[in-house]
Design an enzyme around this catalytic site. Structure first.
Site, PDB file in Angstrom:
ATOM      1  N   GLU A  97       0.774  -1.173  -0.160  1.00 37.53           N
ATOM      2  CA  GLU A  97      -0.189   0.031   0.218  1.00 37.53           C
ATOM      3  C   GLU A  97       1.210   1.032   0.220  1.00 37.53           C
ATOM      4  O   GLU A  97       1.948   0.996   0.402  1.00 37.53           O
ATOM      5  CB  GLU A  97      -0.596   0.173   1.321  1.00 37.53           C
ATOM      6  CG  GLU A  97      -2.549  -0.455   1.587  1.00 37.53           C
ATOM      7  CD  GLU A  97      -2.975   0.869   0.083  1.00 37.53           C
ATOM      8  OE1 GLU A  97      -2.673   2.098  -0.114  1.00 37.53           O
ATOM      9  OE2 GLU A  97      -4.570   0.529   0.506  1.00 37.53           O
ATOM     10  N   ASP A  98       0.315   1.847  -0.501  1.00 35.45           N
ATOM     11  CA  ASP A  98       1.209   3.233  -0.485  1.00 35.45           C
ATOM     12  C   ASP A  98       0.451   4.336   0.976  1.00 35.45           C
ATOM     13  O   ASP A  98       1.820   4.440   1.547  1.00 35.45           O
ATOM     14  CB  ASP A  98       0.672   4.432  -1.549  1.00 35.45           C
ATOM     15  CG  ASP A  98      -0.872   4.970  -1.193  1.00 35.45           C
ATOM     16  OD1 ASP A  98      -1.586   3.869  -0.904  1.00 35.45           O
ATOM     17  OD2 ASP A  98      -1.366   5.546  -1.868  1.00 35.45           O
ATOM     18  N   ASP A 101      -4.127   5.812   5.678  1.00 31.78           N
ATOM     19  CA  ASP A 101      -4.213   7.113   6.656  1.00 31.78           C
ATOM     20  C   ASP A 101      -5.721   6.641   7.560  1.00 31.78           C
ATOM     21  O   ASP A 101      -5.154   6.184   8.895  1.00 31.78           O
ATOM     22  CB  ASP A 101      -4.732   7.522   5.151  1.00 31.78           C
ATOM     23  CG  ASP A 101      -5.539   9.304   5.128  1.00 31.78           C
ATOM     24  OD1 ASP A 101      -4.145  10.050   5.954  1.00 31.78           O
ATOM     25  OD2 ASP A 101      -6.140   9.906   5.650  1.00 31.78           O
ATOM     26  N   PHE A 152      -0.890  16.288   4.202  1.00 29.50           N
ATOM     27  CA  PHE A 152      -1.580  15.728   2.836  1.00 29.50           C
ATOM     28  C   PHE A 152      -0.655  16.111   2.373  1.00 29.50           C
ATOM     29  O   PHE A 152       0.684  16.570   2.006  1.00 29.50           O
ATOM     30  CB  PHE A 152      -2.636  16.372   2.937  1.00 29.50           C
ATOM     31  CG  PHE A 152      -3.025  15.751   1.679  1.00 29.50           C
ATOM     32  CD1 PHE A 152      -4.318  14.718   1.507  1.00 29.50           C
ATOM     33  CD2 PHE A 152      -2.680  15.720  -0.474  1.00 29.50           C
ATOM     34  CE1 PHE A 152      -4.733  14.188   0.609  1.00 29.50           C
ATOM     35  CE2 PHE A 152      -3.299  15.355  -1.196  1.00 29.50           C
ATOM     36  CZ  PHE A 152      -4.661  14.307  -0.598  1.00 29.50           C
ATOM     37  N   ARG A 165       2.116  12.464  -8.649  1.00 29.23           N
ATOM     38  CA  ARG A 165       2.685  11.225  -8.756  1.00 29.23           C
ATOM     39  C   ARG A 165       3.529  10.766  -9.451  1.00 29.23           C
ATOM     40  O   ARG A 165       4.321   9.676  -8.417  1.00 29.23           O
ATOM     41  CB  ARG A 165       1.230   9.916  -9.327  1.00 29.23           C
ATOM     42  CG  ARG A 165      -0.040  10.172  -9.012  1.00 29.23           C
ATOM     43  CD  ARG A 165      -0.761   8.457  -9.472  1.00 29.23           C
ATOM     44  NE  ARG A 165      -2.329   9.097  -9.067  1.00 29.23           N
ATOM     45  CZ  ARG A 165      -3.336   8.909  -7.731  1.00 29.23           C
ATOM     46  NH1 ARG A 165      -2.471   7.780  -7.005  1.00 29.23           N
ATOM     47  NH2 ARG A 165      -4.319   8.066  -7.903  1.00 29.23           N
TER      48      ARG A 165
HETATM   49  P1  IMP Z   1      -7.683   5.703   4.271  1.00 29.25           P
HETATM   50  O1  IMP Z   1      -8.147   6.834   4.187  1.00 29.25           O
HETATM   51  O2  IMP Z   1      -6.324   5.211   4.663  1.00 29.25           O
HETATM   52  O3  IMP Z   1      -8.466   4.650   3.227  1.00 29.25           O
HETATM   53  O4  IMP Z   1      -6.544   5.381   2.167  1.00 29.25           O
HETATM   54  C1  IMP Z   1      -7.017   5.379   1.580  1.00 29.25           C
HETATM   55  C2  IMP Z   1      -5.940   6.152  -0.182  1.00 29.25           C
HETATM   56  O5  IMP Z   1      -6.316   7.216   0.245  1.00 29.25           O
HETATM   57  C3  IMP Z   1      -4.941   5.956   0.250  1.00 29.25           C
HETATM   58  O6  IMP Z   1      -4.971   4.844  -0.608  1.00 29.25           O
HETATM   59  C4  IMP Z   1      -4.547   7.551  -0.741  1.00 29.25           C
HETATM   60  O7  IMP Z   1      -4.323   6.585  -2.311  1.00 29.25           O
HETATM   61  C5  IMP Z   1      -4.840   8.623  -0.123  1.00 29.25           C
HETATM   62  N1  IMP Z   1      -4.488   9.394   0.914  1.00 29.25           N
HETATM   63  C6  IMP Z   1      -4.928   9.291   2.267  1.00 29.25           C
HETATM   64  N2  IMP Z   1      -4.163   9.928   2.519  1.00 29.25           N
HETATM   65  C7  IMP Z   1      -2.800  10.813   1.358  1.00 29.25           C
HETATM   66  C8  IMP Z   1      -1.950  11.968   1.535  1.00 29.25           C
HETATM   67  O8  IMP Z   1      -1.495  12.451   2.565  1.00 29.25           O
HETATM   68  N3  IMP Z   1      -1.607  12.625   0.282  1.00 29.25           N
HETATM   69  C9  IMP Z   1      -2.715  11.450  -0.793  1.00 29.25           C
HETATM   70  N4  IMP Z   1      -3.014  10.207  -0.816  1.00 29.25           N
HETATM   71  C10 IMP Z   1      -3.923   9.755   0.383  1.00 29.25           C
HETATM   72 MG    MG Z   2      -4.790   8.672  -4.266  1.00 28.02          MG
END
Ligand code: IMP
Ligand code: MG
Length: 180
Positions: A97-98, A101, A152, A165
């Site tokens: 995963e990237d 969050d 962010f 990206r």
């Molecule tokens: P989640 O909130 O953990 O479900 O994250 C969902 C998706 O939101 C991640 O896989 C990212 O693609 C995107 N995301 C969350 N935080 C960031 C950030 O700081 N920058 C860019 N994308 C983010």
């Molecule tokens: Mg994203």
């Protein structure tokens, strides 16, 4: 692009050094397991390409593409746009995963893949933003590249409105970019 960045949080060198460290750990963990390494699109692509090349074991590459639906303010409801193509029943699966969050995305991914009965399922996330976690999300990432503050970030695969990206580093966006 770079003039929209307030501050570089992680340089290319820091990222590559950490990926090499994780690679040693994952190479040992997955020796003789022929894992299926599942990347969650699209944010993971840059990390995925670098990370798999440091996991020096026979493995299979696969991808999942998730979307959240419910308009601009994400409701946290997810839908699978593209599923893995491998039959992962009985296989050792490593999710890449990237960023971890709020946890909506990983929670959904884990439940979705677990239902396919893998032999094991572990998570490796490049970034972890624990301050943003939704109450009730108790998942632990097994491997974390960097724990970062609640800001962010973009670059190295991560986007804002599908931009940035391809920045080679991870940076914090200038607030005026959102306010435009
Ligand atoms: P989640 O909130 O953990 O479900 O994250 C969902 C998706 O939101 C991640 O896989 C990212 O693609 C995107 N995301 C969350 N935080 C960031 C950030 O700081 N920058 C860019 N994308 C983010
Ligand atoms: Mg994203």
């Amino acid at each position: 692009m770079e003039r929209d960045i307030e501050k570089i949080l992680l340089t290319q060198e820091q990222i590559q050094n950490r990926i090499r460290e994780l690679g040693e750990i994952l190479t040992a963990e997955y020796a003789d397991k022929n894992p299926v390494i599942v990347g969650v699109l699209k944010g993971v692509v840059v990390f995925y390409a670098d990370m798999v090349r440091q996991i020096q074991v026979p493995c299979q590459m696969d991808f999942m593409w998730l979307s959240s639906y419910g308009g601009v303010n994400s409701t946290g409801k997810m839908v699978v746009r593209q599923d893995v193509t491998a039959d992962i029943a009985g296989r050792h699966v490593l999710i890449l995963e990237d960023i971890y969050d709020t946890g909506n995305s990983l929670t959904y991914t884990v439940a979705h893949l677990k239902a396919k009965n893998p032999a094991s399922l572990k998570i490796c996330t490049l970034l972890d933003k624990p301050e943003r976690r939704k109450p009730g999300v108790t998942l632990k990432a097994d491997y974390v590249g960097f724990t970062i503050p609640n800001a962010f970030v973009v670059g190295y695969g991560l986007d804002y409105n599908e931009q940035y990206r391809n920045l080679p580093f991870i940076g914090i966006l200038k607030p005026e970019v959102y306010e435009k």
